[in-house]
Design a protein around this motif. Structure first.
Motif, PDB file in Angstrom:
ATOM      1  N   ALA A 472       0.849  -1.192   0.000  1.00 24.84           N
ATOM      2  CA  ALA A 472       0.000   0.000   0.000  1.00 24.84           C
ATOM      3  C   ALA A 472       0.884   1.240   0.000  1.00 24.84           C
ATOM      4  CB  ALA A 472      -0.902   0.009   1.228  1.00 24.84           C
ATOM      5  N   ALA A 473       0.608   2.155  -0.892  1.00 23.43           N
ATOM      6  CA  ALA A 473       1.244   3.469  -0.909  1.00 23.43           C
ATOM      7  C   ALA A 473       0.099   4.461  -1.098  1.00 23.43           C
ATOM      8  CB  ALA A 473       2.268   3.581  -2.035  1.00 23.43           C
ATOM      9  N   PRO A 474      -0.423   5.031  -0.009  1.00 27.06           N
ATOM     10  CA  PRO A 474      -1.678   5.790  -0.080  1.00 27.06           C
ATOM     11  C   PRO A 474      -1.692   6.897  -1.125  1.00 27.06           C
ATOM     12  CG  PRO A 474      -1.037   5.442   2.196  1.00 27.06           C
ATOM     13  CD  PRO A 474       0.102   4.973   1.355  1.00 27.06           C
ATOM     14  N   ALA A 475      -0.604   7.671  -1.228  1.00 25.47           N
ATOM     15  CA  ALA A 475      -0.591   8.773  -2.192  1.00 25.47           C
ATOM     16  C   ALA A 475      -0.734   8.242  -3.615  1.00 25.47           C
ATOM     17  CB  ALA A 475       0.684   9.596  -2.050  1.00 25.47           C
ATOM     18  N   PHE A 476      -0.071   7.111  -3.890  1.00 27.52           N
ATOM     19  CA  PHE A 476      -0.182   6.522  -5.224  1.00 27.52           C
ATOM     20  C   PHE A 476      -1.592   5.975  -5.459  1.00 27.52           C
ATOM     21  CE2 PHE A 476      -0.255   2.905  -8.045  1.00 27.52           C
ATOM     22  CZ  PHE A 476       0.423   3.360  -9.168  1.00 27.52           C
ATOM     23  N   SER A 477      -2.082   5.115  -4.565  1.00 26.05           N
ATOM     24  CA  SER A 477      -3.358   4.429  -4.791  1.00 26.05           C
ATOM     25  C   SER A 477      -4.528   5.404  -4.826  1.00 26.05           C
ATOM     26  CB  SER A 477      -3.574   3.365  -3.710  1.00 26.05           C
ATOM     27  OG  SER A 477      -2.557   2.394  -3.755  1.00 26.05           O
ATOM     28  N   GLN A 478      -4.637   6.247  -3.807  1.00 23.85           N
ATOM     29  CA  GLN A 478      -5.749   7.188  -3.765  1.00 23.85           C
ATOM     30  C   GLN A 478      -5.559   8.312  -4.779  1.00 23.85           C
ATOM     31  OE1 GLN A 478      -8.514   6.441  -2.091  1.00 23.85           O
ATOM     32  NE2 GLN A 478      -7.382   4.572  -1.588  1.00 23.85           N
ATOM     33  N   GLY A 479      -4.292   8.690  -5.010  1.00 19.57           N
ATOM     34  CA  GLY A 479      -4.026   9.690  -6.043  1.00 19.57           C
ATOM     35  C   GLY A 479      -4.404   9.180  -7.419  1.00 19.57           C
ATOM     36  N   TRP A 480      -4.124   7.890  -7.679  1.00 20.00           N
ATOM     37  CA  TRP A 480      -4.529   7.304  -8.956  1.00 20.00           C
ATOM     38  C   TRP A 480      -6.056   7.304  -9.089  1.00 20.00           C
ATOM     39  CZ3 TRP A 480      -3.138   6.261 -13.694  1.00 20.00           C
ATOM     40  CH2 TRP A 480      -3.990   5.492 -14.473  1.00 20.00           C
ATOM     41  N   ALA A 481      -6.767   7.003  -8.022  1.00 16.75           N
ATOM     42  CA  ALA A 481      -8.234   6.978  -8.081  1.00 16.75           C
ATOM     43  C   ALA A 481      -8.780   8.340  -8.493  1.00 16.75           C
ATOM     44  CB  ALA A 481      -8.807   6.536  -6.734  1.00 16.75           C
ATOM     45  N   LEU A 482      -8.246   9.413  -7.903  1.00 18.04           N
ATOM     46  CA  LEU A 482      -8.707  10.751  -8.261  1.00 18.04           C
ATOM     47  C   LEU A 482      -8.257  11.121  -9.670  1.00 18.04           C
ATOM     48  CD1 LEU A 482     -10.060  13.397  -7.704  1.00 18.04           C
ATOM     49  CD2 LEU A 482      -8.109  14.095  -6.310  1.00 18.04           C
ATOM     50  N   TYR A 483      -7.026  10.773 -10.015  1.00 12.23           N
ATOM     51  CA  TYR A 483      -6.550  11.007 -11.385  1.00 12.23           C
ATOM     52  C   TYR A 483      -7.459  10.281 -12.381  1.00 12.23           C
ATOM     53  CZ  TYR A 483      -3.682  10.574 -15.590  1.00 12.23           C
ATOM     54  OH  TYR A 483      -3.234  10.596 -16.905  1.00 12.23           O
ATOM     55  N   ALA A 484      -7.845   9.044 -12.070  1.00  2.33           N
ATOM     56  CA  ALA A 484      -8.698   8.256 -12.962  1.00  2.33           C
ATOM     57  C   ALA A 484     -10.060   8.918 -13.145  1.00  2.33           C
ATOM     58  CB  ALA A 484      -8.869   6.843 -12.405  1.00  2.33           C
ATOM     59  N   ASP A 485     -10.570   9.514 -12.097  1.00  2.41           N
ATOM     60  CA  ASP A 485     -11.850  10.213 -12.183  1.00  2.41           C
ATOM     61  C   ASP A 485     -11.750  11.397 -13.146  1.00  2.41           C
ATOM     62  OD1 ASP A 485     -14.413  11.141 -11.656  1.00  2.41           O
ATOM     63  OD2 ASP A 485     -13.859  12.086  -9.760  1.00  2.41           O
ATOM     64  N   LYS A 486     -10.655  12.145 -13.061  1.00  4.97           N
ATOM     65  CA  LYS A 486     -10.460  13.264 -13.976  1.00  4.97           C
ATOM     66  C   LYS A 486     -10.141  12.763 -15.389  1.00  4.97           C
ATOM     67  CE  LYS A 486      -8.095  16.788 -12.171  1.00  4.97           C
ATOM     68  NZ  LYS A 486      -9.077  17.856 -12.001  1.00  4.97           N
ATOM     69  N   LEU A 487      -9.437  11.624 -15.461  1.00 13.31           N
ATOM     70  CA  LEU A 487      -9.158  11.022 -16.765  1.00 13.31           C
ATOM     71  C   LEU A 487     -10.450  10.625 -17.474  1.00 13.31           C
ATOM     72  CD1 LEU A 487      -7.100   9.792 -18.821  1.00 13.31           C
ATOM     73  CD2 LEU A 487      -7.215   7.681 -17.456  1.00 13.31           C
ATOM     74  N   ALA A 488     -11.449  10.238 -16.708  1.00 15.70           N
ATOM     75  CA  ALA A 488     -12.725   9.834 -17.307  1.00 15.70           C
ATOM     76  C   ALA A 488     -13.321  10.944 -18.165  1.00 15.70           C
ATOM     77  CB  ALA A 488     -13.716   9.418 -16.216  1.00 15.70           C
ATOM     78  N   VAL A 489     -13.061  12.193 -17.781  1.00 19.41           N
ATOM     79  CA  VAL A 489     -13.542  13.316 -18.604  1.00 19.41           C
ATOM     80  C   VAL A 489     -12.840  13.284 -19.959  1.00 19.41           C
ATOM     81  CG1 VAL A 489     -13.792  15.814 -18.763  1.00 19.41           C
ATOM     82  CG2 VAL A 489     -14.001  14.679 -16.535  1.00 19.41           C
ATOM     83  N   GLU A 490     -11.523  13.071 -19.957  1.00 15.31           N
ATOM     84  CA  GLU A 490     -10.772  12.965 -21.214  1.00 15.31           C
ATOM     85  C   GLU A 490     -11.253  11.791 -22.053  1.00 15.31           C
ATOM     86  OE1 GLU A 490      -6.423  13.397 -21.156  1.00 15.31           O
ATOM     87  OE2 GLU A 490      -6.618  13.676 -18.983  1.00 15.31           O
ATOM     88  N   MET A 491     -11.684  10.740 -21.409  1.00 23.19           N
ATOM     89  CA  MET A 491     -12.102   9.533 -22.101  1.00 23.19           C
ATOM     90  C   MET A 491     -13.507   9.646 -22.686  1.00 23.19           C
ATOM     91  SD  MET A 491     -10.558   6.749 -19.366  1.00 23.19           S
ATOM     92  CE  MET A 491     -10.869   5.275 -20.356  1.00 23.19           C
ATOM     93  N   GLY A 492     -14.140  10.793 -22.466  1.00 21.72           N
ATOM     94  CA  GLY A 492     -15.476  10.991 -23.009  1.00 21.72           C
ATOM     95  C   GLY A 492     -16.586  10.559 -22.082  1.00 21.72           C
ATOM     96  N   MET A 493     -16.233  10.207 -20.859  1.00 20.97           N
ATOM     97  CA  MET A 493     -17.261   9.891 -19.861  1.00 20.97           C
ATOM     98  C   MET A 493     -17.637  11.187 -19.137  1.00 20.97           C
ATOM     99  SD  MET A 493     -17.387   6.719 -20.637  1.00 20.97           S
ATOM    100  CE  MET A 493     -18.409   5.958 -19.388  1.00 20.97           C
ATOM    101  N   HIS A 494     -18.371  11.083 -18.064  1.00 22.71           N
ATOM    102  CA  HIS A 494     -18.923  12.289 -17.419  1.00 22.71           C
ATOM    103  C   HIS A 494     -19.567  13.164 -18.506  1.00 22.71           C
ATOM    104  CE1 HIS A 494     -17.397  11.536 -13.467  1.00 22.71           C
ATOM    105  NE2 HIS A 494     -16.131  11.635 -13.790  1.00 22.71           N
ATOM    106  N   ASN A 495     -20.340  12.523 -19.368  1.00 25.88           N
ATOM    107  CA  ASN A 495     -20.808  13.245 -20.561  1.00 25.88           C
ATOM    108  C   ASN A 495     -22.157  13.920 -20.383  1.00 25.88           C
ATOM    109  OD1 ASN A 495     -22.294  10.930 -20.439  1.00 25.88           O
ATOM    110  ND2 ASN A 495     -21.386   9.993 -22.263  1.00 25.88           N
ATOM    111  N   SER A 496     -22.626  14.048 -19.161  1.00 27.44           N
ATOM    112  CA  SER A 496     -23.817  14.847 -18.913  1.00 27.44           C
ATOM    113  C   SER A 496     -23.447  15.970 -17.956  1.00 27.44           C
ATOM    114  CB  SER A 496     -24.932  13.986 -18.287  1.00 27.44           C
ATOM    115  OG  SER A 496     -24.607  13.630 -16.950  1.00 27.44           O
TER     116      SER A 496
END
Length: 619
Positions: A472-496
């Motif tokens: 476990a490396a909290p900054a990496f794991s939880q940071g990736w989760a938040l990064y992934a959420d913002k990445l979802a916008v780039e991926m065309g999700m969060h489309n509403s």
């Protein structure tokens, strides 16, 4: 009582020796160390391989609960949480660290060097925590043993054979011993002035009452959670009726004669400790509390910024997200006054919040929406990742009698042997704890491209030492989760517009966590002061503001992981784009980032810079 004064002195002596020994490498006349010989390289490789394996085995041997969480059989009892066991554990960490200190780091391959640095970071952090062991009493409803034993049995103890049924019963019978040790630790900490804050007790009491609600503890047709779980797992074996009756009788006796008295003893302890509790909630108010808090911040943030720096970053991020919300509201036609705009914006945001109807149709809608989000995201994953995990992602619906165990949406990692996939766990009973708009964001964080992607890729990488596959490396794991959420916008999700609003609201909560966590523990904010700040600066409900506040109080520093880790990952991506220019490939970057598993941020950055150099050298 834990020998709190002996152990810290031991650690300081060994720590100072280690820090000086680490740099004792011969140097040549030009001031540089000579290149390692072939024998030194072989010896370094053998030593670190042995240390990696010993550390991994130590982790498993010390924690049967961890073994269960990983899906490993062989030890079906409870962790030894006695002071003697802790002293032995500290000695093992010291021994492992000392063995690492004998290794020439420059004699290691890049992959072994990353593992070396990751393990050294873990051991150093644990040993530096030793003088503050009195702070970790676990008397709270987030990770207390009263809930952990129920979670372990229900979620991680399968019964696929008669011996496993006996193991389950043995674990029930051993709960009193675990709780007795826990009570001794709580009282020992209390004697030294470390008592859980006032708000903890009602929540813990409610969970215990839920565990003891129903047969065989109370009369009526309702089954208690543990009794229901055992019977359902046993029924699935389709045993001879006489065998099933014998096992049920043994389990019932264990629940009545062992489990119930153990939990009732805890209730007595709660009453005793509650009388001693105070409204003191900040680490800064405790002896050496600020020093301990800075240690925690370094671990959870993945860096060495002090509390004031993180506080200021939080304030800046809150302001930035507020501006995005203001822009979002204006695009939706809201007229925003120049004075006190936040009040109008927050009122508008709260008027937009939607919740599911609290009936079967609403639950089906909640589950169906999550399934569609994941299916749509899965179709886009190949365009943004090179290494796609083979481990499937399942969706688990929490039954009503387990609703008290889980939040509305969370992730459970797959078992190491692949016998259980990664799970997006949905709890319909709590589906309205968070508005509909914010639930897409949580799905992306917890499942794809978030925690399932990062966890499965690492666990499938058998070239890694075993400890890195589960680390476990909290900054990496939880940071990736938040990064992934913002990445979802780039991926065309969060489309509403609703989902985009929800993503911003979740990011605002993460940003507010930086302010609240550091405000409480480093600036001695009172509970009321923190709640007043959240009321004026966020549209979070009173219930969610209190939940965030209590999370920060009970787990100092932990709430900064997501935002600070996401900063580092985003900055690393920008650095790689700048270094590689046209050769930068986002999908390759994501996979290179994840294949090494959770790493300390500095080690991750070193590894990714080497990745960039390798790409440039292959031009």
């Amino acid at each position: 009582m834990l020998h709190r004064y002996l152990i810290p002195a031991l650690v300081i002596i060994h720590l100072s020796g280690f820090l000086s020994a680490c740099s004792q490498v011969p140097v040549t006349t030009d001031g540089l160390p000579p290149p390692p010989t072939e024998a030194e390289t072989d010896q370094a490789r053998q030593t670190v391989t042995d240390v990696f394996e010993r550390f991994y085995q130590t982790e498993l041997d010390h924690s049967p609960v961890l073994r269960s969480q990983l899906g490993l059989s062989g030890q079906f009892d409870w962790d030894d949480i006695s002071p003697e066991a802790y002293e032995n554990q500290v000695a093992r960490w010291q021994s492992l660290r000392n063995d690492l200190s004998s290794v020439r780091e420059d004699a290691l391959s890049d992959s072994d060097k990353a593992s070396y640095q990751a393990l050294l970071h873990t051991l150093e952090y644990r040993l530096l925590q030793v003088p503050f062991s009195q702070y970790v009493i676990r008397l709270n409803d987030q990770n207390g043993w009263h809930k952990e034993v129920a979670r372990t049995l229900v979620l991680h103890h399968p019964i696929s054979s008669i011996p496993e049924a006996h193991d389950y019963i043995s674990r029930l019978e051993e709960i009193p011993q675990l709780f007795k040790r826990w009570e001794e630790n709580i009282r020992s900490a209390s004697d030294e002035g470390f008592v859980a804050p006032d708000f903890v007790y009602d929540d813990v009491r409610a969970t215990i009452e839920a565990i003891l609600d129903g047969e065989p503890f109370t009369s009526g047709s309702k089954l208690s959670p543990l009794w229901s779980d055992f019977k359902q797992k046993l029924d699935a074996l389709h045993l001879y009726p006489s065998t099933a009756r014998l096992l049920e009788r043994k389990a019932r006796n264990a629940l009545q004669d062992d489990v119930a008295p153990a939990y009732r003893s805890l209730l007595t302890l709660l009453d005793e400790q509650h009388k001693l509790s105070e409204n003191r909630v900040a680490l800064g108010e405790q002896p050496e509390g600020l020093r301990y808090y800075q240690l925690l911040l370094g671990h959870y943030s993945g860096g060495q910024m002090d509390a004031n720096d993180i506080h200021q970053i939080g304030l800046a991020e809150v302001s930035r997200v507020q501006q995005l919300l203001k822009r979002h509201a204006a695009k939706s036609g809201l007229t925003i006054p120049s004075e006190n705009p936040n009040n109008v914006i927050f009122d508008w945001i709260n008027s937009q919040q939607k919740h599911y109807t609290d009936n079967d149709a609403g639950r089906d809608e909640f589950i169906g929406y999550q399934k569609k989000l994941i299916a749509d995201m899965a179709a886009r994953i190949p365009y943004f990742f090179v290494d796609i995990p083979a481990t499937p992602l399942g969706i688990k619906i929490v039954p009503d009698n387990q609703a008290w165990l889980d939040p509305a949406i969370h992730y459970e990692a797959q078992y190491l042997d692949g016998s259980r996939p990664g799970l997006l766990v949905l709890n319909p009973e709590k589906m309205n704890d968070i508005s509909q708009q914010r639930q897409a964001s949580l799905a992306y964080r917890n499942a794809l491209p978030g925690l399932h992607m990062s966890t499965a890729v690492a666990r499938e990488n058998e070239s890694l030492p075993d400890f890195r596959r589960i680390s476990a490396a909290p900054a990496f794991s939880q940071g990736w989760a938040l990064y992934a959420d913002k990445l979802a916008v780039e991926m065309g999700m969060h489309n509403s517009t609703e989902e985009l609003l929800g993503q911003l609201l979740n990011e605002l909560r993460d940003s507010a966590a930086l302010v609240v966590d550091t405000g409480i523990h480093a600036k001695n904010w009172s509970r009321e002061q923190a709640l007043a700040w959240m009321t004026s600066e966020t549209p979070l409900s009173v219930a969610e503001s209190e939940a965030l506040l209590e999370e920060c109080i009970l787990n100092p520093g932990k709430s900064v992981s997501a935002k600070m880790g996401q900063f580092r990952i985003s900055a690393l991506r920008q650095e790689m784009e700048d270094r590689l220019g046209a050769r930068f490939d986002l999908a390759a970057f994501h996979s290179a980032l994840l294949t090494g598993g959770p790493l300390p941020m500095e080690t991750l950055e070193t590894s990714m810079r080497q990745w960039a150099r390798d790409i440039k050298s292959n031009q």
